[in-house]
Design an enzyme around this catalytic site. Structure first.
Site, PDB file in Angstrom:
ATOM      1  CB  ALA A 265      -0.880  -0.018   1.238  1.00 25.70           C
TER       2      ALA A 265
ATOM      3  N   GLY B 148       0.519  -5.086   0.941  1.00 25.28           N
ATOM      4  CA  GLY B 148      -0.718  -5.175   0.159  1.00 25.28           C
ATOM      5  C   GLY B 148      -0.501  -5.811  -1.209  1.00 25.28           C
TER       6      GLY B 148
ATOM      7  CD  GLU C  50      -2.146  -7.816   3.052  1.00 22.43           C
ATOM      8  OE1 GLU C  50      -1.578  -6.711   2.947  1.00 22.43           O
ATOM      9  OE2 GLU C  50      -3.027  -8.056   3.885  1.00 22.43           O
TER      10      GLU C  50
ATOM     11  CD  GLU D 216       1.798  -5.652   5.578  1.00 27.50           C
ATOM     12  OE1 GLU D 216       2.613  -6.539   5.883  1.00 27.50           O
ATOM     13  OE2 GLU D 216       0.932  -5.790   4.685  1.00 27.50           O
TER      14      GLU D 216
HETATM   15  C1  HXC Z   1       5.006   4.353  -1.418  1.00 21.90           C
HETATM   16  C2  HXC Z   1       6.851   3.358  -2.322  1.00 21.90           C
HETATM   17  C3  HXC Z   1       6.510   2.130  -1.733  1.00 21.90           C
HETATM   18  C4  HXC Z   1       5.326   2.069  -0.962  1.00 21.90           C
HETATM   19  C5  HXC Z   1       8.340   1.877  -2.832  1.00 21.90           C
HETATM   20  N1  HXC Z   1       7.983   3.154  -2.987  1.00 21.90           N
HETATM   21  N2  HXC Z   1       7.456   1.226  -2.072  1.00 21.90           N
HETATM   22  N3  HXC Z   1       6.088   4.455  -2.164  1.00 21.90           N
HETATM   23  N4  HXC Z   1       4.605   3.207  -0.825  1.00 21.90           N
HETATM   24  N5  HXC Z   1       4.888   0.942  -0.398  1.00 21.90           N
HETATM   25  C6  HXC Z   1       8.678   4.197  -3.732  1.00 21.90           C
HETATM   26  C7  HXC Z   1       9.903   4.702  -2.987  1.00 21.90           C
HETATM   27  O1  HXC Z   1       9.532   5.647  -2.012  1.00 21.90           O
HETATM   28  C8  HXC Z   1      10.701   5.300  -4.118  1.00 21.90           C
HETATM   29  O2  HXC Z   1      10.152   6.540  -4.451  1.00 21.90           O
HETATM   30  C9  HXC Z   1      10.411   4.346  -5.280  1.00 21.90           C
HETATM   31  O3  HXC Z   1       9.204   3.668  -4.945  1.00 21.90           O
HETATM   32  C10 HXC Z   1      11.493   3.311  -5.478  1.00 21.90           C
HETATM   33  O4  HXC Z   1      11.695   2.648  -4.243  1.00 21.90           O
HETATM   34  P1  HXC Z   1      13.146   2.455  -3.590  1.00 21.90           P
HETATM   35  O5  HXC Z   1      12.931   2.197  -2.149  1.00 21.90           O
HETATM   36  O6  HXC Z   1      14.053   3.579  -3.956  1.00 21.90           O
HETATM   37  O7  HXC Z   1      13.631   1.126  -4.346  1.00 21.90           O
HETATM   38  P2  HXC Z   1      14.603  -0.011  -3.819  1.00 21.90           P
HETATM   39  O8  HXC Z   1      15.780   0.586  -3.083  1.00 21.90           O
HETATM   40  O9  HXC Z   1      14.855  -0.899  -4.977  1.00 21.90           O
HETATM   41  O10 HXC Z   1      13.752  -0.809  -2.696  1.00 21.90           O
HETATM   42  C11 HXC Z   1      12.615  -1.520  -3.090  1.00 21.90           C
HETATM   43  C12 HXC Z   1      11.763  -1.923  -1.850  1.00 21.90           C
HETATM   44  C13 HXC Z   1      11.489  -0.690  -0.972  1.00 21.90           C
HETATM   45  C14 HXC Z   1      12.552  -2.976  -1.022  1.00 21.90           C
HETATM   46  C15 HXC Z   1      10.489  -2.574  -2.351  1.00 21.90           C
HETATM   47  O11 HXC Z   1      10.939   0.325  -1.802  1.00 21.90           O
HETATM   48  C16 HXC Z   1      10.522  -0.920   0.145  1.00 21.90           C
HETATM   49  O12 HXC Z   1      10.883  -1.485   1.183  1.00 21.90           O
HETATM   50  N6  HXC Z   1       9.278  -0.465  -0.027  1.00 21.90           N
HETATM   51  C17 HXC Z   1       8.252  -0.510   1.010  1.00 21.90           C
HETATM   52  C18 HXC Z   1       7.716  -1.886   1.168  1.00 21.90           C
HETATM   53  C19 HXC Z   1       6.667  -1.933   2.257  1.00 21.90           C
HETATM   54  O13 HXC Z   1       6.945  -1.601   3.427  1.00 21.90           O
HETATM   55  N7  HXC Z   1       5.456  -2.345   1.892  1.00 21.90           N
HETATM   56  C20 HXC Z   1       4.372  -2.451   2.831  1.00 21.90           C
HETATM   57  C21 HXC Z   1       3.566  -1.188   2.798  1.00 21.90           C
HETATM   58  S1  HXC Z   1       2.262  -1.192   3.966  1.00 21.90           S
HETATM   59  P3  HXC Z   1      11.058   7.893  -4.478  1.00 21.90           P
HETATM   60  O14 HXC Z   1      10.054   8.970  -4.748  1.00 21.90           O
HETATM   61  O15 HXC Z   1      11.722   7.975  -3.158  1.00 21.90           O
HETATM   62  O16 HXC Z   1      12.008   7.630  -5.617  1.00 21.90           O
HETATM   63  C22 HXC Z   1       1.088  -2.164   3.294  1.00 21.90           C
HETATM   64  C23 HXC Z   1      -0.161  -2.337   4.115  1.00 21.90           C
HETATM   65  C24 HXC Z   1      -1.139  -3.239   3.445  1.00 21.90           C
HETATM   66  O17 HXC Z   1       1.209  -2.668   2.237  1.00 21.90           O
HETATM   67  C25 HXC Z   1      -2.463  -3.210   4.110  1.00 21.90           C
HETATM   68  C26 HXC Z   1      -3.647  -2.864   3.283  1.00 21.90           C
HETATM   69  C27 HXC Z   1      -3.478  -2.746   1.788  1.00 21.90           C
END
Ligand code: HXC
Length: 258
Positions: free
Chosen positions: A65, A109, A112, A132
């Site tokens: 998400a 998400g 999921e 998360e």
């Molecule tokens: C918003 C995101 C994002 C996310 C990545 N980006 N994941 N933006 N929400 N979930 C954005 C980054 O901010 C960045 O934007 C760009 O995508 C590229 O990501 P990087 O981090 O620079 O890439 P990389 O170093 O290759 O790392 C990839 C990654 C990392 C390991 C996937 O991005 C990451 O850990 N993302 C978050 C994963 C996460 O925590 N997901 C769970 C979310 S909560 P900029 O603008 O900085 O270039 C969730 C709740 C679900 O999902 C419940 C209901 C749906």
């Protein structure tokens, strides 16, 4: 219909939906989830479409998400609007088969969403995770429930509690994905599976989906009875007559969804 965050192609009898927010690794914001729900609803209502495929990019199916969109929201904001509930219901309710074609990150998400589909074909670069916990929250669209049913309590707990990722090989070993294919062939393989499904009797296809999903909701004996009654009911269709006579005549069946 023109979408901003997804690309939809209807290829013969298959709706191919690509998540398309490359700058955010296909993070699921409310626009994307709303458009996805609408595209799934439209595909379901389109008589030509017999199967759906949801995919992302080679780098990310969806990295979760959208954290930027969620960060400042309050409990009241997310509870009163039932954040993501309506969109997810539209996808979960779809009676036509949905295949997830997953390459790269399927996190939070994104994982999921893939688990919500009927089966997952993964590329060798796929990574599944429920990170998360690192954001101080938990999964919100089925991860603690669906992943646990697939891989068991121990692995599911570990993934949700530590946030570690599972690679494609582990996902295949653990029953998360039906099979792993080379990244370059992912969409081709998913489309080929979808086209194979599209050739079957749609009545039997809907019955399969209903019967398998029933196994999550009921006891073994009730599930088996439900399956048997569906099996019996299909003898009322022309497609059963056609399927069985085609087998006996050593020819390909011509199903007419009747
Ligand atoms: C918003 C995101 C994002 C996310 C990545 N980006 N994941 N933006 N929400 N979930 C954005 C980054 O901010 C960045 O934007 C760009 O995508 C590229 O990501 P990087 O981090 O620079 O890439 P990389 O170093 O290759 O790392 C990839 C990654 C990392 C390991 C996937 O991005 C990451 O850990 N993302 C978050 C994963 C996460 O925590 N997901 C769970 C979310 S909560 P900029 O603008 O900085 O270039 C969730 C709740 C679900 O999902 C419940 C209901 C749906």
């Amino acid at each position: 219909m023109a979408y901003k965050t997804i690309i939809v192609e209807i290829d013969d009898h298959v709706a191919l939906i690509r998540l398309n927010r490359p700058d955010a690794l296909n993070a699921l914001n409310s626009t994307l989830l709303g458009e996805l729900a609408q595209a799934v609803t439209e595909a379901e209502g389109n008589d030509k479409v017999r199967c759906l495929v949801i995919t992302g990019s080679e780098k990310a199916f969806a990295a979760g998400a959208d954290v930027k969109e969620m960060a400042e929201k309050s409990f009241v904001d997310v509870f009163v609007t039932d954040l993501f509930g309506r969109q997810v219901n539209a996808i979960e309710r779809c009676r036509k088969p949905i295949i997830a074609a997953v390459s790269g990150y399927a996190l939070g998400g994104g994982c999921e969403l893939a688990l919500m589909c009927d089966f997952i074909i993964a590329s060798d670069s796929a990574k599944f995770g429920q990170p998360e916990i690192n954001l101080g929250v938990v999964a919100g669209i089925g991860g603690t429930q669906r992943l646990t049913r697939l891989v068991g309590k121990s692995k599911s707990m570990e993934m949700h509690l530590t946030g570690r990722f599972m690679d494609a090989q582990e996902a295949e070993r653990s029953g998360v994905v039906s099979r792993v294919v080379p990244a370059k062939k992912l969409v081709e393989e998913a489309m080929s599976a979808a086209n194979k499904i599209a050739e079957k009797s749609q009545i039997a296809t809907l019955a399969v989906k209903e019967a398998v999903n029933r196994s999550y909701e009921t006891t073994l004996s009730e599930g088996i009875l439900h399956e048997r009654r569906l099996f019996h009911a299909l003898f009322a269709t022309e497609d059963q007559k056609e399927g069985m006579s085609a087998f006996l005549d050593k020819r390909e069946p011509q199903f007419r969804d009747k």
